[in-house]
Design a protein around this motif. Sequence first.
Motif, PDB file in Angstrom:
ATOM      1  N   ILE A   2       0.742  -1.145   0.022  1.00  0.00           N
ATOM      2  CA  ILE A   2       0.076  -0.122   0.036  1.00  0.00           C
ATOM      3  C   ILE A   2       0.837   1.248   0.258  1.00  0.00           C
ATOM      4  O   ILE A   2       0.616   2.176  -0.772  1.00  0.00           O
ATOM      5  CB  ILE A   2      -0.965   0.082   1.191  1.00  0.00           C
ATOM      6  CG1 ILE A   2      -1.836  -1.344   0.950  1.00  0.00           C
ATOM      7  CG2 ILE A   2      -1.716   1.296   1.258  1.00  0.00           C
ATOM      8  CD1 ILE A   2      -2.847  -1.199   0.000  1.00  0.00           C
ATOM      9  N   LEU A   3       2.029   1.153   0.767  1.00  0.00           N
ATOM     10  CA  LEU A   3       3.006   2.398   0.751  1.00  0.00           C
ATOM     11  C   LEU A   3       3.519   2.614  -0.380  1.00  0.00           C
ATOM     12  O   LEU A   3       3.758   3.709  -1.048  1.00  0.00           O
ATOM     13  CB  LEU A   3       3.908   2.175   1.912  1.00  0.00           C
ATOM     14  CG  LEU A   3       3.572   2.313   3.406  1.00  0.00           C
ATOM     15  CD1 LEU A   3       4.635   1.791   4.321  1.00  0.00           C
ATOM     16  CD2 LEU A   3       2.758   3.693   3.785  1.00  0.00           C
ATOM     17  N   PHE A   4       4.023   1.544  -1.221  1.00  0.00           N
ATOM     18  CA  PHE A   4       4.479   1.576  -2.473  1.00  0.00           C
ATOM     19  C   PHE A   4       3.509   2.282  -3.298  1.00  0.00           C
ATOM     20  O   PHE A   4       3.876   2.941  -4.250  1.00  0.00           O
ATOM     21  CB  PHE A   4       4.745   0.392  -2.841  1.00  0.00           C
ATOM     22  CG  PHE A   4       5.879   0.039  -4.332  1.00  0.00           C
ATOM     23  CD1 PHE A   4       6.859   1.084  -4.446  1.00  0.00           C
ATOM     24  CD2 PHE A   4       5.328  -0.598  -5.308  1.00  0.00           C
ATOM     25  CE1 PHE A   4       7.411   1.085  -5.616  1.00  0.00           C
ATOM     26  CE2 PHE A   4       5.893  -0.594  -6.560  1.00  0.00           C
ATOM     27  CZ  PHE A   4       7.250   0.157  -6.606  1.00  0.00           C
ATOM     28  N   PRO A  28       8.883  14.681   3.851  1.00  0.00           N
ATOM     29  CA  PRO A  28       8.166  13.576   4.031  1.00  0.00           C
ATOM     30  C   PRO A  28       8.207  12.485   2.954  1.00  0.00           C
ATOM     31  O   PRO A  28       8.112  11.046   3.380  1.00  0.00           O
ATOM     32  CB  PRO A  28       6.639  14.190   3.910  1.00  0.00           C
ATOM     33  CG  PRO A  28       6.812  15.730   4.454  1.00  0.00           C
ATOM     34  CD  PRO A  28       8.296  16.068   3.853  1.00  0.00           C
ATOM     35  N   ILE A  29       8.351  13.049   1.773  1.00  0.00           N
ATOM     36  CA  ILE A  29       8.610  11.726   0.671  1.00  0.00           C
ATOM     37  C   ILE A  29       9.899  11.171   0.769  1.00  0.00           C
ATOM     38  O   ILE A  29       9.697   9.771   0.428  1.00  0.00           O
ATOM     39  CB  ILE A  29       8.212  12.554  -0.712  1.00  0.00           C
ATOM     40  CG1 ILE A  29       8.034  11.416  -1.683  1.00  0.00           C
ATOM     41  CG2 ILE A  29       9.553  13.326  -1.217  1.00  0.00           C
ATOM     42  CD1 ILE A  29       7.715  12.285  -3.209  1.00  0.00           C
ATOM     43  N   LYS A  30      10.724  11.371   1.319  1.00  0.00           N
ATOM     44  CA  LYS A  30      11.905  10.897   1.595  1.00  0.00           C
ATOM     45  C   LYS A  30      11.708   9.812   2.593  1.00  0.00           C
ATOM     46  O   LYS A  30      12.533   8.844   2.606  1.00  0.00           O
ATOM     47  CB  LYS A  30      13.214  11.854   1.862  1.00  0.00           C
ATOM     48  CG  LYS A  30      13.591  12.403   0.514  1.00  0.00           C
ATOM     49  CD  LYS A  30      14.729  13.498   0.823  1.00  0.00           C
ATOM     50  CE  LYS A  30      15.064  14.542  -0.215  1.00  0.00           C
ATOM     51  NZ  LYS A  30      16.349  15.426   0.051  1.00  0.00           N
ATOM     52  N   ALA A  31      10.954  10.349   3.732  1.00  0.00           N
ATOM     53  CA  ALA A  31      10.799   9.251   4.645  1.00  0.00           C
ATOM     54  C   ALA A  31       9.901   8.141   4.326  1.00  0.00           C
ATOM     55  O   ALA A  31      10.156   7.112   4.694  1.00  0.00           O
ATOM     56  CB  ALA A  31      10.358  10.304   5.949  1.00  0.00           C
ATOM     57  N   LEU A  32       8.843   8.676   3.566  1.00  0.00           N
ATOM     58  CA  LEU A  32       8.132   7.594   2.888  1.00  0.00           C
ATOM     59  C   LEU A  32       9.102   6.618   2.145  1.00  0.00           C
ATOM     60  O   LEU A  32       8.801   5.179   2.335  1.00  0.00           O
ATOM     61  CB  LEU A  32       7.060   8.064   2.213  1.00  0.00           C
ATOM     62  CG  LEU A  32       6.027   6.998   1.445  1.00  0.00           C
ATOM     63  CD1 LEU A  32       5.155   6.397   2.590  1.00  0.00           C
ATOM     64  CD2 LEU A  32       5.120   7.799   0.614  1.00  0.00           C
ATOM     65  N   GLY A  33       9.709   7.042   1.496  1.00  0.00           N
ATOM     66  CA  GLY A  33      10.930   6.305   0.499  1.00  0.00           C
ATOM     67  C   GLY A  33      11.514   5.299   1.317  1.00  0.00           C
ATOM     68  O   GLY A  33      11.693   4.240   1.098  1.00  0.00           O
ATOM     69  N   VAL A  38      12.598  -0.264   3.607  1.00  0.00           N
ATOM     70  CA  VAL A  38      12.993  -1.218   4.624  1.00  0.00           C
ATOM     71  C   VAL A  38      11.834  -2.447   4.573  1.00  0.00           C
ATOM     72  O   VAL A  38      12.082  -3.611   4.818  1.00  0.00           O
ATOM     73  CB  VAL A  38      12.591  -0.502   6.084  1.00  0.00           C
ATOM     74  CG1 VAL A  38      12.582  -1.521   7.087  1.00  0.00           C
ATOM     75  CG2 VAL A  38      13.749   0.678   6.522  1.00  0.00           C
ATOM     76  N   CYS A  39      10.617  -2.012   4.089  1.00  0.00           N
ATOM     77  CA  CYS A  39       9.526  -2.927   3.800  1.00  0.00           C
ATOM     78  C   CYS A  39      10.166  -4.016   2.618  1.00  0.00           C
ATOM     79  O   CYS A  39       9.875  -5.138   2.801  1.00  0.00           O
ATOM     80  CB  CYS A  39       8.313  -2.322   3.528  1.00  0.00           C
ATOM     81  SG  CYS A  39       7.502  -1.602   4.909  1.00  0.00           S
ATOM     82  N   ALA A  40      10.724  -3.446   1.749  1.00  0.00           N
ATOM     83  CA  ALA A  40      11.097  -4.280   0.482  1.00  0.00           C
ATOM     84  C   ALA A  40      12.073  -5.058   0.966  1.00  0.00           C
ATOM     85  O   ALA A  40      12.478  -6.324   0.374  1.00  0.00           O
ATOM     86  CB  ALA A  40      11.759  -3.339  -0.350  1.00  0.00           C
TER      87      ALA A  40
END
Length: 438
Positions: A2-4, A28-33, A38-40
């Motif tokens: 979902i985050l991706f 925020p977009i870098k933090a999301l990336g 990490v999830c990947a």
Amino acid sequence: MILFYFLILLLPLTTHPLWTRTMAGVTPIKALGLMIAVCALVHFFRRNESPRFFSAWQARLYGLLLVIAAVSLAANGQDFELRREMLQIYVSLGLLFFVTLVLIDSLQCLRYVLLAMIAATAVASLYVLREWQVYHNIYPGLRPGGVSGDCNYFAASALITLPMAYYFWRSTARTWVRLLCVASIWLTLVAMLLGASRGGFLGLLAGLLMIIWRSRAKLRNLVLVSLTIGPLVLLAPSSPLRRLLQPDYADNLGSDIRIVLWRAGWRMIQEHPLFGVGLGNFAHMSGVYEDRSALYGTVTDKVQGLACNAFLELGAELGLIGLLVFVGILVTTYISLGRVRQRTGGAKANLLNMAATSMQVGLVAFSVSLMFLSGQYLKPFWMLLFLSMCLPVLEAQQRRKLRKREPAKKETEHSQPEPELWYAATAVLGTVGNELVR
């Protein structure tokens, strides 16, 4: 995942204040990336089959481009801010490469990624239309770009997803997908015409001609496209066609500045043919190699800026070696997509075939726009390249599943005879039995 998908929705919104504002040194977009990376990484160790990162030729050339960029950053003496900016660009591309090849491990993931890219362009188009609505009376010559940073960047990004929306609309029966694709196509076309990007318009023409050429009813589709898009081009307040055929003073000035910058880039290539002037150095080196006094006579201040031609800029910064590698990425991507398209071109609608076909058209259209724009680092473009590396793996996965189904299907067919054959055999045996009894 979902985050991706959410990250993909943000790719065209390069200057959105909510996602690009720095807080504690991080946007925020870098933090999301980083969260997605990490999830990947966790998903990478859970996968049954490890992704083959460099199995495709475009992936190998991309790795070579990273090496060339790293050497250029280390060897040339850029200032700290410029070096940090370019390093961030290439690190973010590397993370996007890793995340894409790890997370997209099924056709369902591929489908939702493509739909997210289509939706992202529709959202960016709404911002462009809103900007034009609010400011076009205040600034009559406004060419809106929304939160994509610039009308040219928006148009180039839109060229990636417009073919996806078109082919999805043709191949799917789901109502919500068709509505999303139709809305995205029309919003994007209107926003592109209001932005009046000449390079984007030429890329759009290249993509449309490619779609028409590959269709069965070429003449009919050419007439339909002309009758549909032609009035929009002619009636748009700031038409790109008018800017091409009847340029005003500002248009001519922009063209002259492009010529000056192209001359500067050509001189950089002539003096530094192999390794260039250094990654990211074109903007502040362009004034050293050319000034606009040659064009304007009394004006002596120097022209500094981007090359407005991605190929020329890469050749000037990374030399002919870096330029050849980048062109090689484009060529091998096109060839790889063509092979997937050819192998999956059956009569039945196939997601891989649709994806490969639309991405080929988007790649050609975007490459045309790159001749008039320094858009080599636009994220939707690199997303297309990384997706092209996933398609052969997904195709092989699909073939393996089909092979497993075929033996089971044959076994079922042999174990359960057809009803007609069974009844015929029963009748024959009954007749033979009656004759023996007599």
